[in-house]
Design a protein around this motif. Structure first.
Motif, short mmCIF file in Angstrom:
data_model
loop_
_atom_site.label_atom_id
_atom_site.label_comp_id
_atom_site.label_asym_id
_atom_site.label_seq_id
_atom_site.Cartn_x
_atom_site.Cartn_y
_atom_site.Cartn_z
N VAL A 34 0.63 -0.84 0.26
CA VAL A 34 -0.01 -0.13 -0.04
C VAL A 34 0.81 1.58 0.12
O VAL A 34 0.39 2.06 -1.07
N ASP A 35 1.69 1.42 1.00
CA ASP A 35 2.86 2.21 0.78
C ASP A 35 3.76 2.84 -0.30
O ASP A 35 3.43 3.39 -1.11
N GLY A 36 3.71 1.34 -0.93
CA GLY A 36 4.73 1.84 -2.27
C GLY A 36 3.76 2.43 -3.56
O GLY A 36 3.80 3.08 -4.48
N LEU A 37 2.69 1.94 -3.16
CA LEU A 37 1.37 2.22 -4.55
C LEU A 37 1.40 3.71 -4.44
O LEU A 37 0.76 4.39 -4.87
N VAL A 38 1.06 4.74 -2.98
CA VAL A 38 0.62 5.72 -2.49
C VAL A 38 2.18 6.75 -2.85
O VAL A 38 1.96 7.78 -2.07
N GLY A 39 3.22 5.90 -2.23
CA GLY A 39 4.75 6.18 -2.51
C GLY A 39 4.86 7.01 -1.77
O GLY A 39 6.42 8.00 -2.12
N ARG A 40 4.51 6.40 -0.35
CA ARG A 40 5.30 7.29 0.61
C ARG A 40 4.77 6.32 2.11
O ARG A 40 3.74 5.53 1.56
N ALA A 132 0.84 -4.97 -5.92
CA ALA A 132 -0.26 -4.96 -6.64
C ALA A 132 -1.14 -3.63 -6.72
O ALA A 132 -1.33 -2.72 -5.75
N THR A 133 -2.06 -3.60 -7.57
CA THR A 133 -2.77 -2.77 -7.71
C THR A 133 -3.79 -2.51 -6.98
O THR A 133 -3.48 -3.02 -5.40
N ALA A 134 -4.13 -1.05 -6.52
CA ALA A 134 -5.05 -1.08 -5.30
C ALA A 134 -6.32 -1.69 -5.28
O ALA A 134 -6.69 -2.08 -4.14
N GLY A 135 -6.77 -2.02 -6.29
CA GLY A 135 -7.83 -3.58 -6.39
C GLY A 135 -8.03 -4.31 -5.52
O GLY A 135 -8.58 -5.15 -4.85
N LEU A 154 -6.38 0.89 4.08
CA LEU A 154 -7.42 1.05 3.37
C LEU A 154 -7.33 2.36 3.47
O LEU A 154 -7.66 2.53 2.12
N ALA A 155 -7.96 3.14 4.10
CA ALA A 155 -8.09 4.18 4.15
C ALA A 155 -6.99 4.92 3.38
O ALA A 155 -7.11 5.83 2.80
N GLN A 156 -5.46 4.50 3.18
CA GLN A 156 -4.30 5.09 2.54
C GLN A 156 -5.05 4.66 1.29
O GLN A 156 -4.72 6.06 0.22
N LEU A 157 -5.26 3.88 0.42
CA LEU A 157 -6.27 3.52 -0.96
C LEU A 157 -7.22 4.64 -0.90
O LEU A 157 -7.40 5.39 -2.09
N ASP A 158 -8.14 4.80 0.25
CA ASP A 158 -9.26 5.50 -0.45
C ASP A 158 -8.77 6.88 -0.92
O ASP A 158 -8.26 7.53 -1.35
N ARG A 159 -7.76 7.66 0.28
CA ARG A 159 -6.39 8.99 -0.69
C ARG A 159 -6.66 8.91 -1.45
O ARG A 159 -6.42 9.98 -2.40
N TRP A 160 -5.60 8.13 -1.36
CA TRP A 160 -4.92 8.03 -2.80
C TRP A 160 -5.99 7.82 -4.05
O TRP A 160 -5.78 8.38 -5.29
N GLU A 161 -6.60 7.55 -4.11
CA GLU A 161 -7.60 7.15 -5.37
C GLU A 161 -8.94 8.06 -5.47
O GLU A 161 -8.73 8.53 -6.66
N ALA A 162 -9.03 9.05 -4.38
CA ALA A 162 -9.07 9.91 -4.71
C ALA A 162 -8.39 10.76 -5.24
O ALA A 162 -9.39 11.75 -6.01
N SER A 163 -7.53 11.32 -5.07
CA SER A 163 -6.03 11.99 -5.41
C SER A 163 -6.29 11.89 -7.17
O SER A 163 -6.17 12.86 -7.35
N ARG A 164 -6.46 10.75 -7.61
CA ARG A 164 -6.40 10.55 -8.66
C ARG A 164 -7.32 10.51 -10.06
O ARG A 164 -7.27 10.65 -10.89
N ARG A 165 -8.56 11.31 -9.43
CA ARG A 165 -9.99 11.56 -9.85
C ARG A 165 -10.01 12.46 -10.51
O ARG A 165 -8.57 14.00 -9.88
#
Length: 165
Positions: A34-40, A132-135, A154-165
């Motif tokens: 997750v941290d790798g996906l969000v970049g920090r 792994a992808t967010a999904g 999961l909250a980090q994934l929510d924030r990351w996905e929201a920032s990409r919209r």
């Protein structure tokens, strides 16, 4: 050695350097995924969860042991967890098919698909890593009671996905 320090970004980078030098197909899952996906880095990590082409499992375990890691739990072919002076590594071997999809053996008859399409690039410790992808990260957190770290991820994934919209 039951208690090992948390696994930091520098150690993750060293392990990934080794995995990539061997040409293994892999993906980082769990909190570091997750941290790798969000970049920090968003929290401390007890271990590195890595799903790895089973042809490279023995080599990675041997290399970790040469660096002072010792097997703590051996549930092969499902997983093997090692602890050492620089953290913990939870190795999950997967059998690759001709399409690059990985099948990880679970307990009993369970199997888990780590499809090639569910791998993407992230960043840990300033270097690119396969995560792994967010999904897929979300799917990996189904089927068991969520811990505080899972809710955090999961909250980090929510924030990351929201920032990409």
């Amino acid at each position: 050695m039951d208690e090992a320090p948390g696994t930091g970004a520098a150690e993750v980078a060293r392990i990934i350097d080794r995995v990539e030098a061997c040409g293994a197909v892999y993906q980082v899952n769990g909190g570091w995924g997750v941290d790798g996906l969000v970049g920090r880095q968003t929290r401390p990590h007890r271990d590195l969860d890595i799903v790895l082409d089973d042809a490279h499992e023995t080599g990675l375990v041997s290399w970790l042991e040469s660096r002072g890691y010792r097997v703590q739990e051996d549930w092969r072919p499902v997983r093997v967890e090692l602890a050492g002076p620089d953290g913990r590594v939870d190795v999950h071997p997967m059998r690759l098919d001709v399409y690059g999809d990985g099948i990880q053996q679970g307990l009993g008859e369970d199997q888990f698909l780590h499809a090639a399409r569910d791998r993407t690039l992230g960043r840990i410790g300033g270097r690119a890593v396969v995560v792994a992808t967010a999904g897929h990260q979300r799917a990996l957190r189904r089927g068991y009671p969520l811990r505080d770290v899972d809710r955090h991820d999961l909250a980090q994934l929510d924030r990351w996905e929201a920032s990409r919209r």
